[in-house]
Design an enzyme around this catalytic site. Structure first.
Site, short mmCIF file in Angstrom:
data_model
loop_
_atom_site.label_atom_id
_atom_site.label_comp_id
_atom_site.label_asym_id
_atom_site.label_seq_id
_atom_site.Cartn_x
_atom_site.Cartn_y
_atom_site.Cartn_z
N SER A 1 0.83 -1.19 0.00
CA SER A 1 0.00 0.00 0.00
C SER A 1 0.88 1.25 0.00
O SER A 1 1.73 1.41 -0.88
CB SER A 1 -0.95 -0.05 1.19
OG SER A 1 -1.96 0.92 1.10
N GLU B 1 -8.34 -5.51 -5.01
CA GLU B 1 -7.86 -4.45 -4.12
C GLU B 1 -8.99 -3.57 -3.59
O GLU B 1 -9.13 -3.34 -2.39
CB GLU B 1 -6.85 -3.56 -4.86
CG GLU B 1 -5.57 -4.25 -5.30
CD GLU B 1 -4.49 -4.21 -4.25
OE1 GLU B 1 -4.77 -3.82 -3.10
OE2 GLU B 1 -3.34 -4.58 -4.59
N HIS C 1 -7.58 -5.57 -0.76
CA HIS C 1 -6.37 -4.85 -0.38
C HIS C 1 -5.92 -5.28 1.02
O HIS C 1 -6.70 -5.31 1.97
CB HIS C 1 -6.68 -3.35 -0.38
CG HIS C 1 -5.51 -2.47 -0.12
ND1 HIS C 1 -4.46 -2.35 -1.00
CD2 HIS C 1 -5.22 -1.65 0.93
CE1 HIS C 1 -3.58 -1.48 -0.51
NE2 HIS C 1 -4.01 -1.05 0.67
#
Length: 502
Positions: free
Chosen positions: A214, A332, A427
């Protein structure tokens, strides 16, 4: 202001004690001791490892140093008790995000997990995620024990977040130009500490691999584009990030900074510098809520510290000497845009990281025409996943491979077994597979793969398929699922929808 020579000289002054540390290994007993150029540190023995926490790598960025680049730490003479994590950076408290610890601006510390065996060991340098406004190295998910048990030396560091590390105040006061890069400069300062100190802990400063998901991945890409950070690491592991991580002009950041100051009730930087930190965090929250896009505080290309955006640097061959793994999870966007919401609410500007809303809306019609059999919610999740994560990651891999850089690409497809994301790989779902701690055998094999990548520079999954380097002819990608395999140009029909957009 940070001075490169200070860190270099510090590294040179470390040479003698570093050599002694490598030859003798870290001191025995329950209280391992290492001498650094800043002063002696005493850690703890834990589960067969030597662990040091809360070591200052820069001067506290408080008072007149707020919103300024990091400066070298003040040396100490008495042994520093490095048994506990340092304070976490200032950030909002969000119920669903557990970031334990006390907040303070005096947060620029790092942590080391070292094998007991004599080195030199390859170094894994972890950069936490959290959108550059949340997170800390002390979060349990970033524990370094699994890597250290695999024979690597693991380092993690805190860096300033939100307005403290990523707001651009240069248009308000030229003396603060480049303030949006302070969070990156914090990480760079920690990497310089590694170059000057890690030998004494048994680490090899010539074999440093960056690791992060991330924002931790996006920050790696930006560091790779910063000339001052060259030579501080050999490999990058960019998972759920990409090359479109910055603003090319100061205008968006300047607008966000002005909203922040208005929300804080101040007119100039002199007043903002003296404002209590909690008031800045509160004003930051108002500025983020009012922003017309996601992540209003981000690094700005300033032409000096950051001459160009990461994707442009990759295309220009500025990263060609780095070894790079780039990857995403399959779904994600589902974390912030779950199916029930995606089926009922169209895209809004604040969801988007890169595209203007009108272009995203136009692209939605092309998705519907190309994938008419997909449910609306799945189409939207795929499109939003591509906008922030997959296509920027793909473009970075393409650019790096085209410039001659050693590149591999991976997609994490392991679905959640239960809960709100059952059947999906949202994610962050790959975190335990990267840092260790996953319960199933594939998680252990995947973590071992990342350890081998840091050790050898050749990523390979034990018992899995041969993982070829990425190139634009075959676009071969490792798919991590119940039966890991290689796919040529995965979702190529979707990829072509983004040509000319990102």
């Amino acid at each position: 202001m940070i001075e490169r020579r200070d860190f270099i000289l510090g590294g040179l002054s470390a040479a003698a004690c570093a050599a002694r540390g490598q030859a003798a290994g870290i001191g025995g007993g329950d209280r391992p001791r290492v001498v650094t150029p800043s002063g002696p540190v005493i850690g703890r023995r834990a589960d067969g490892l030597a662990v040091f926490k809360g070591i200052p790598f820069a001067r506290p960025p408080v008072g007149p140093l707020r919103f300024r680049p990091p400066e070298p730490p003040v040396p100490w003479r008495s042994p520093l008790d490095a048994a506990a994590f340092g304070p976490i950076p200032w950030q909002p408290r969000i119920p669903m995000v557990d970031v334990p610890g006390t907040m303070a601006e005096d947060c620029l510390t790092l942590n080391v997990w070292a094998p007991v065996a004599k080195g030199p060991h390859p170094v894994v340098f972890s950069i936490y995620g959290g959108g550059n406004f949340l997170g800390a190295a002390s979060q349990p998910g970033y524990d370094g024990a699994a890597f250290a048990k695999a024979g690597l030396l693991f380092v993690s560091c805190n860096y300033r977040l939100g307005a403290f590390g990523f707001a651009e105040f240069g248009t308000i006061d030229p003396a603060f130009a480049g303030s949006s890069l302070n969070g990156l400069l914090d990480i760079e300062a920690a990497l310089r500490w590694v170059q000057g100190n890690i030998d004494a802990f048994g680490g090899d400063p010539e074999r440093v691999t960056l690791l992060g998901l991330s924002a931790g991945a996006k920050n790696q890409a930006t560091l790779a584009a910063m000339p001052s950070a060259r030579g501080l690491f050999r490999r990058v592991t960019i998972l759920s990030g990409g090359g479109e991580t910055v603003d090319r002009t100061a205008a968006p950041g300047a607008a966000a900074a002005r909203v922040l100051m208005d929300a804080a009730g101040v007119r100039d930087m002199a007043a903002l510098v003296t404002l209590p930190a909690e008031q800045i965090v509160a004003a930051q929250g108002k500025a983020m809520a009012a922003a017309e896009r996601g992540f209003p505080f981000r690094p700005v290309v300033d032409g000096r510290l950051l001459p160009m955006a990461p994707i442009d640097a990759a295309r220009a061959g500025r990263m060609a000497g780095l070894e790079m793994v780039v990857g995403t999870t399959r779904d994600e966007a589902a974390l912030a845009y779950p199916p029930a919401l995606a089926a009922t609410r169209a895209f809004v500007a604040s969801q988007l990281a890169h595209l203007p809303l009108e272009r995203m809306q136009a692209l939605e019609a092309r998705y519907a025409a190309t994938f008419p059999a997909l449910p609306l919610a799945e189409r939207r999740i795929r499109q939003l996943t591509a906008e922030e994560y997959w296509i920027p990651a793909l473009r970075l891999a393409e650019a790096h491979a085209a410039s001659g850089g050693r590149t591999w690409m991976v997609r994490f497809d392991v679905p959640a077994a239960a809960g709100p994301f059952a059947g999906m790989a949202p994610h962050g779902s790959d975190s335990a597979f990267v840092y260790g701690g996953g319960a199933d055998p594939l998680a252990a094999r995947t973590h071992a793969m990342w350890a081998d990548w840091a050790r050898t520079g050749r990523p390979a999954l034990d018992g899995g398929p041969a993982w070829p380097r990425y190139d634009l002819r075959t676009r071969e990608t490792l798919i991590l699922d119940a039966a890991p395999h290689i796919e040529r140009d995965p979702r190529g029909d979707e990829r072509t929808l983004w040509d000319g957009l990102l």
